[in-house]
Scaffold this active site. Structure first.
Site, mmCIF file in Angstrom:
data_model
loop_
_atom_site.group_PDB
_atom_site.id
_atom_site.type_symbol
_atom_site.label_atom_id
_atom_site.label_comp_id
_atom_site.label_asym_id
_atom_site.label_seq_id
_atom_site.Cartn_x
_atom_site.Cartn_y
_atom_site.Cartn_z
ATOM 1 N N GLU A 157 -10.193 2.386 3.274
ATOM 2 C CA GLU A 157 -9.738 3.773 3.520
ATOM 3 C C GLU A 157 -10.473 4.824 2.684
ATOM 4 O O GLU A 157 -9.853 5.662 2.032
ATOM 5 C CB GLU A 157 -8.226 3.861 3.305
ATOM 6 N N GLU A 263 -5.022 -5.196 10.810
ATOM 7 C CA GLU A 263 -3.633 -4.892 10.428
ATOM 8 C C GLU A 263 -2.834 -4.470 11.659
ATOM 9 O O GLU A 263 -2.166 -3.433 11.660
ATOM 10 C CB GLU A 263 -3.596 -3.774 9.378
HETATM 11 O O1 9MR Z 1 2.249 -3.439 3.958
HETATM 12 C C1 9MR Z 1 1.934 -2.885 2.690
HETATM 13 C C2 9MR Z 1 3.199 -2.412 2.029
HETATM 14 O O2 9MR Z 1 4.030 -3.502 1.682
HETATM 15 C C3 9MR Z 1 2.881 -1.599 0.772
HETATM 16 O O3 9MR Z 1 4.078 -1.012 0.276
HETATM 17 C C4 9MR Z 1 1.893 -0.499 1.126
HETATM 18 C C5 9MR Z 1 1.536 0.295 -0.126
HETATM 19 O O4 9MR Z 1 0.510 1.180 0.111
HETATM 20 O O5 9MR Z 1 0.718 -1.090 1.684
HETATM 21 C C6 9MR Z 1 0.993 -1.715 2.899
HETATM 22 O O6 9MR Z 1 -0.196 -2.209 3.479
HETATM 23 C C7 9MR Z 1 -1.188 -1.233 3.798
HETATM 24 C C8 9MR Z 1 -2.525 -1.911 3.635
HETATM 25 O O7 9MR Z 1 -2.652 -2.460 2.364
HETATM 26 C C9 9MR Z 1 -3.671 -0.935 3.923
HETATM 27 N N1 9MR Z 1 -3.523 -0.300 5.192
HETATM 28 C C10 9MR Z 1 -2.221 0.306 5.479
HETATM 29 C C11 9MR Z 1 -1.111 -0.734 5.248
HETATM 30 C C12 9MR Z 1 0.239 -0.162 5.630
HETATM 31 O O8 9MR Z 1 0.556 0.921 4.801
#
Ligand code: 9MR
Length: 350
Positions: A157, A263
């Protein structure tokens, strides 16, 4: 320590599971493995606490998927909590589970602007000290998991929606070259690892897609070891349009980048309205959307298919409910870990 019930599931599933043959497709049963219906990897994100405490969750992860991404425990704040201390314990457990169950492990993520440890946000130093800190972070992690982790999201990102580079601590302190340096450090640590740039809204936003692709093309031309692009694919029932999904994938593999749908989840509640129960008609649309994505992905040349990873097991696990605070049902299994229309459609149509 890998918990006994996980090992138990591995044994049971080897005994019980049928492969995905056409004769067995008349009913929707989790006795058919999604991964067996595909000629590319199909994964899910794993949360070790749920793995250990929810047997239904553990059995779906173990039985249905052949690839795994850690939902949180391989992010910088988990692996590198203080400057000179790395905490491998949980990620090592996950790696052992993957080895024992013959699953591919994808590393997520080395460099991001979120989920960094506090010391990293507070780090003070010259440009070369920042580079050295970033190198140490990347090198030590990739080196530790060499041979156990197949691939890494090296950069996650890094772009804004308007196509400019996100003003992260990395950009501010190192400059735009932090991206190519990160790939080089990861490659030095494990020359066999497949290295990805990973981001969201790559399909929905052509400006962002172009900015990402332009940078990746330019870096690759300079010899930077960047192998693939992760299209996160947190999408909605209504958008992006199916044609745009195929078009974005074509643009990426045509530039010689492997694609990981990294994802995937399909939200059914774009307006965030109260939705105590998932409406059947929305679940039908969701099933068609999942099917379209899997079929469209299947059509790209094999050499460019890294796989599809779903971002969550049962609807109750989705990040959307706790991050966006809205009712939603974006995954293949429901709150009770029963297969939804989307799962049944994939099993019967692929
Ligand atoms: O699924 C993840 C969640 O448990 C965390 O709280 C969050 C914190 O930023 O990150 C989520 O996963 C993310 C991933 O690492 C990167 N792309 C977006 C995902 C959803 O927010």
């Amino acid at each position: 320590m890998i918990k006994k019930n996980i090992i138990f599931y591995i044994g049971i599933c080897i005994l019980l599971f049928n492969s995905c043959t056409k004769e067995q497709l008349s009913s929707c049963s989790t006795n058919k493995r999604l991964a067996d219906c595909l000629d590319f990897y199909c994964g899910n994100v794993v949360d070790l606490d749920r793995m250990d405490s929810i047997p239904e969750y553990a059995s779906i992860v173990t039985e249905q998927f052949n690839s795994v991404t850690a939902e949180n425990i391989m992010k910088p704040n988990a692996l590198h909590p203080t400057r000179n201390v790395f905490d491998w314990e949980e990620a090592d457990q996950l790696a052992s589970f993957c080895q024992a169950s013959n699953k591919r492990l994808h590393g997520h993520t080395l460099i991001w602007h979120k989920q960094l440890p506090p010391w990293m946000y507070a780090f003070q130093g010259t440009k070369s000290e920042w580079e050295e800190m970033m190198r140490d972070h990347i090198f030590r992690i990739v080196d530790h998991f060499k041979g156990k982790v197949t691939s890494w999201d090296v950069i996650n990102e890094a772009f804004e929606e308007d196509g400019t580079m996100r003003n992260t601590i990395w950009l501010k302190n190192i400059g735009p070259s932090y991206i190519e340096k990160a790939f080089q450090y990861a490659h030095e640590a494990d020359p066999d690892a497949i290295l990805f740039y990973n981001d969201y809204n790559i399909v929905l936003n052509p400006i962002k897609r172009k900015a990402i692709l332009d940078l990746c093309i330019q870096l690759k031309a300079k010899g930077v070891p960047i192998h693939g692009i992760g299209i996160q694919m947190h999408i909605f029932n209504g958008f992006p349009e199916n044609n745009d999904i195929s078009k974005a994938m074509d643009e990426i593999w045509n530039q010689d980048f492997i694609i990981h749908i990294s994802e995937l989840d399909v939200s059914i509640n774009v307006n965030g309205t109260e939705m105590p129960v998932a409406p059947e008609k929305d679940l039908d649309i969701q099933a068609e959307k999942y099917l379209y994505i899997f079929k469209a992905y299947d059509r790209i040349p094999n050499a460019y298919k890294f796989g599809i990873t779903i971002w969550g097991v049962g609807d109750r696990d989705t990040w959307i409910r706790y991050s966006s605070n809205r009712d939603d049902y974006p995954l293949l299994f429901d709150d009770e870990y029963q297969p939804k229309k989307a799962f049944c459609t994939l099993i019967s149509e692929l």
